[in-house]
Design a protein around this motif. Structure first.
Motif, short mmCIF file in Angstrom:
data_model
loop_
_atom_site.label_atom_id
_atom_site.label_comp_id
_atom_site.label_asym_id
_atom_site.label_seq_id
_atom_site.Cartn_x
_atom_site.Cartn_y
_atom_site.Cartn_z
N VAL A 1 43.79 48.99 28.02
CA VAL A 1 42.76 48.29 27.29
C VAL A 1 41.86 47.33 27.83
N VAL A 2 40.68 47.39 27.84
CA VAL A 2 39.68 46.45 28.33
C VAL A 2 38.73 46.19 27.07
N HIS A 3 37.58 45.26 27.62
CA HIS A 3 36.47 45.15 26.66
C HIS A 3 35.61 46.11 26.89
N GLY A 4 35.44 46.17 28.29
CA GLY A 4 34.03 47.24 28.58
C GLY A 4 32.95 46.66 29.33
N HIS A 5 32.70 45.34 29.15
CA HIS A 5 31.55 44.76 29.79
C HIS A 5 31.43 44.77 31.11
N ARG A 6 32.51 44.84 31.70
CA ARG A 6 32.64 44.79 33.27
C ARG A 6 32.74 46.18 33.70
N HIS A 7 32.69 47.05 32.86
CA HIS A 7 32.71 48.51 33.30
C HIS A 7 31.48 49.11 32.98
N SER A 8 30.51 48.51 32.65
CA SER A 8 28.99 49.18 32.08
C SER A 8 29.27 50.04 30.96
N VAL A 9 30.13 49.93 30.02
CA VAL A 9 30.30 51.03 29.06
C VAL A 9 28.97 51.44 28.22
N ARG A 10 28.00 50.58 28.22
CA ARG A 10 27.01 51.12 27.66
C ARG A 10 26.18 52.26 28.08
N GLY A 11 26.44 52.47 29.23
CA GLY A 11 25.62 53.93 29.97
C GLY A 11 26.40 54.90 30.02
N SER A 12 27.81 54.70 30.38
CA SER A 12 28.75 55.75 30.26
C SER A 12 30.31 55.23 30.54
N VAL A 13 31.10 56.17 30.48
CA VAL A 13 32.60 55.57 30.80
C VAL A 13 33.04 55.81 32.08
N ALA A 14 32.08 56.08 32.87
CA ALA A 14 32.18 56.42 34.51
C ALA A 14 33.35 55.18 35.22
N GLY A 15 32.90 53.96 34.73
CA GLY A 15 33.42 52.69 35.53
C GLY A 15 34.94 52.79 34.59
N LEU A 16 34.87 53.02 33.54
CA LEU A 16 36.48 52.86 32.92
C LEU A 16 37.29 54.14 33.48
N LYS A 17 36.79 55.55 33.79
CA LYS A 17 37.23 56.64 34.24
C LYS A 17 37.94 56.22 35.40
N ARG A 18 37.31 55.45 36.66
CA ARG A 18 37.66 55.15 37.77
C ARG A 18 38.87 54.27 37.62
#
Length: 172
Positions: free
Chosen positions: A77-94
């Motif tokens: 569980v994360v917020h997503g702002h540190r993973h640039s989720v507005r563009g894609s889930v690529a950072g979350l995927k890593r």
């Protein structure tokens, strides 16, 4: 069968969090909040729900991420702002791959969305207070897990199912 209620981006709207906790107290196994609650880390709701720090949270006692086990599935569980989720889930995927997570809950975009990518289920419950995107509904979701499927059911703030958003996924 394991049930996880996920909510995000409540932005100070504490009443709906209390309502969800009371309504689902004996129906779900885990309550997660994906950040931007704008509540103190000492708030009593965190005795029921677990939250992470969002970009609008300023209580530095909150963690950036939360990991737990749901049956045999690793959950992140994360917020997503540190993973640039507005563009894609690529950072979350890593990060999901590094932590061997099968399920990732995130917020930040205020847009309800569930998508399966490379065997990882990414779930954004939307915002329970300030929805964005084409669907302007305040939302949360409940994920029902069994051995190999995850059913993601979305609800609006009046607890009505949002059938068009809900879906079932095969997960390993």
């Amino acid at each position: 069968m394991i049930k996880i209620l996920a909510v995000s981006d409540s932005h100070g709207e504490k009443d709906i969090l209390n309502e969800l906790a009371l309504r689902y107290a004996h129906q779900v196994d885990h309550f997660v909040h994906c950040g931007d609650s704008e509540l103190s880390s000492s708030d009593l709701i965190w005795g029921i729900m677990t939250t992470v720090m969002g970009n609008c949270d300023y209580d530095y006692q909150l963690n950036d991420e939360y990991r737990f086990q749901a049956g045999d599935k690793n959950v992140l569980v994360v917020h997503g702002h540190r993973h640039s989720v507005r563009g894609s889930v690529a950072g979350l995927k890593r990060e999901a791959q590094q932590t061997n997570a099968s399920l990732v809950f995130y917020g930040h975009t205020h847009i309800a969305k569930a998508e399966l990518e490379d065997g990882i289920l990414f779930i954004n419950p939307g915002s329970i207070s300030q929805p964005r995107g084409t669907l302007m509904e305040k939302t949360y979701c409940i994920v029902t897990l069994d051995d190999q499927t995850a059913k993601v059911t979305y609800y609006n703030d009046r607890h009505q199912e949002m059938a068009d958003l809900s879906n079932q996924f095969q997960i390993l």
